[in-house]
Design an enzyme around this catalytic site. Structure first.
Site, mmCIF file in Angstrom:
data_model
loop_
_atom_site.group_PDB
_atom_site.id
_atom_site.type_symbol
_atom_site.label_atom_id
_atom_site.label_comp_id
_atom_site.label_asym_id
_atom_site.label_seq_id
_atom_site.Cartn_x
_atom_site.Cartn_y
_atom_site.Cartn_z
ATOM 1 N N HIS A 159 4.671 19.068 -32.485
ATOM 2 C CA HIS A 159 4.899 17.622 -32.383
ATOM 3 C C HIS A 159 6.232 17.192 -33.013
ATOM 4 O O HIS A 159 6.654 16.048 -32.814
ATOM 5 C CB HIS A 159 3.761 16.854 -33.067
ATOM 6 C CG HIS A 159 2.453 16.948 -32.361
ATOM 7 N ND1 HIS A 159 2.286 16.626 -31.020
ATOM 8 C CD2 HIS A 159 1.215 17.331 -32.804
ATOM 9 C CE1 HIS A 159 1.026 16.808 -30.674
ATOM 10 N NE2 HIS A 159 0.361 17.240 -31.731
ATOM 11 N N ASP A 195 -2.015 24.024 -26.661
ATOM 12 C CA ASP A 195 -2.701 23.141 -27.586
ATOM 13 C C ASP A 195 -3.332 21.971 -26.817
ATOM 14 O O ASP A 195 -2.798 21.535 -25.792
ATOM 15 C CB ASP A 195 -1.700 22.603 -28.609
ATOM 16 C CG ASP A 195 -2.340 21.925 -29.791
ATOM 17 O OD1 ASP A 195 -2.420 22.560 -30.855
ATOM 18 O OD2 ASP A 195 -2.739 20.752 -29.668
ATOM 19 N N HIS A 197 -3.339 18.929 -27.623
ATOM 20 C CA HIS A 197 -2.417 17.791 -27.658
ATOM 21 C C HIS A 197 -1.055 18.204 -27.099
ATOM 22 O O HIS A 197 -0.581 19.317 -27.347
ATOM 23 C CB HIS A 197 -2.253 17.280 -29.090
ATOM 24 C CG HIS A 197 -3.543 16.873 -29.728
ATOM 25 N ND1 HIS A 197 -4.300 17.745 -30.499
ATOM 26 C CD2 HIS A 197 -4.209 15.701 -29.711
ATOM 27 C CE1 HIS A 197 -5.381 17.116 -30.920
ATOM 28 N NE2 HIS A 197 -5.356 15.874 -30.458
ATOM 29 N N ASP A 284 -7.622 23.878 -30.280
ATOM 30 C CA ASP A 284 -8.377 22.633 -30.395
ATOM 31 C C ASP A 284 -8.946 22.163 -29.059
ATOM 32 O O ASP A 284 -9.551 21.096 -28.988
ATOM 33 C CB ASP A 284 -7.550 21.524 -31.050
ATOM 34 C CG ASP A 284 -6.104 21.504 -30.618
ATOM 35 O OD1 ASP A 284 -5.711 22.311 -29.755
ATOM 36 O OD2 ASP A 284 -5.345 20.671 -31.144
#
Length: 343
Positions: A159, A195, A197, A284
């Site tokens: 991120h 991931d 996200h 995740d």
């Protein structure tokens, strides 16, 4: 298989993040890396290696000088102004405001971040520097002839963009590794982010470059954090047009839908002509992850590993997210086993 790891990850140990309107204990905690390391050792997957110190220069190939200076000096400035507790930002420059770096520490925290879920602490710089060295150590091993290496990075990185942090990420380990492959002689590099996200930071870093292909399989930004990047129509800009591929998937996605996106991403990487591959490995997408809404099972991570191996490139797997702590080690090891069994 070599696993690169540093105990310095424990120096990033935030007390709380702002989530769901409350200050809650941080999901991104030292226990995550400890559990993964324990499972890698128990599975007998190979040697655990210290990364060495590759210096600041490869990090500065990705991150802006003023941002790195901020990360190195923010903590004493925060303590002098506020006291010895975690630093979180106050507000952000949005539409209609100017993006001019402030002088005060509160302003700088807001300027260099995009959320209030990523506390900066006394040990943040040492921890994130070490995490980047873990990625660089793994990249050096793969560049030196290892078929695959695992960089057990913590804090995660995908991120973080060139000059901002958020999403538990301060330095973009996957991007730093990809650039290290380029600087080591690879003409083209691919980054595959699995991931849950979207890897907004990695996409932003390589958006206008044709030498690094970025593919991400993630929850639809219309529903899920980080919300403002990761749509399917984002394909790169300028010289990088066509070198970005996003596969946003709806809440509730299970293996059937995920597998289709993975096959498409693998296919795109296959036609790009990369000489090295970096995987941003978040697990995740697991069905019991507390901050995610996909439905993958333990065995599905074996298939992800096998698909990565099928790309047939020298590969560095970089640890990102995954917050179902009890299942974290199992799922990470399943990806690694899936790769090793298929390679």
């Amino acid at each position: 298989m070599l696993t690169y790891y540093s105990d310095d990850h424990r120096l990033q140990d935030g007390k709380a993040e702002l989530i769901d309107g409350r200050l809650e204990p941080c999901h991104e905690a030292p226990v995550r890396a400890d559990i993964v390391l324990r499972h890698v050792r128990a599975a007998g997957l190979g040697e655990i290696v210290a990364p060495g110190d590759h210096g600041l220069a490869p990090i500065a190939r990705i991150h802006a000088a003023n941002y790195l200076g901020f990360l190195q000096t923010a903590w004493p400035k925060w303590v002098a102004e506020h006291g010895d507790y975690d630093a979180l930002p106050l507000n952000w420059a949005v539409r209609g405001m100017r993006s001019v770096e402030p002088d005060s520490i509160d302003g700088k925290l807001s300027y260099f971040s995009f959320d209030a879920g990523t506390p900066l602490t006394a040990g943040t710089w040492q921890a994130v520097y070490a995490s980047a060295q873990v990625a660089l150590g793994g990249a050096a091993a793969v560049g030196g002839g290892e078929r695959m290496a695992f960089a057990l990075c913590r804090p995660p990185g995908h991120h973080a963009a060139g000059d901002y942090f958020g999403g538990y990420c301060f330095l973009n380990n996957a991007a730093i590794a990809a650039q290290a492959f380029r600087d080591g002689g690879a003409e083209r590099v691919a980054v595959l982010d699995v991931d849950y996200h979207h890897g907004n930071g990695t996409q932003t870093i390589f958006d206008d470059r044709s030498d690094v292909f970025f593919a991400s399989i993630h929850a639809d930004p219309r529903q899920e954090y980080p919300f403002f990047l990761g749509h399917a129509d984002e394909t790169g800009s300028g010289a990088g047009e066509g070198a970005t591929a996003n596969y946003p998937l709806p809440w509730g996605t299970a293996w059937g839908g995920y597998e289709q996106a993975l096959e498409q991403a693998v296919g795109r990487i296959g036609t790009f002509g990369a000489e090295a591959l970096v995987i941003s490995l978040g697990v995740d997408s697991f069905k019991d992850d507390p901050i995610s809404r996909f439905r993958l099972e333990h065995e599905d991570f074996l298939h992800i590993g096998a698909a990565i191996a099928g790309i047939g490139l020298p590969t560095l797997i970089v640890m990102e997210g995954g917050y179902a702590v009890d299942a974290l080690g199992v799922n990470v090891v399943n990806v690694l086993k899936g790769y090793l069994d298929a390679a």
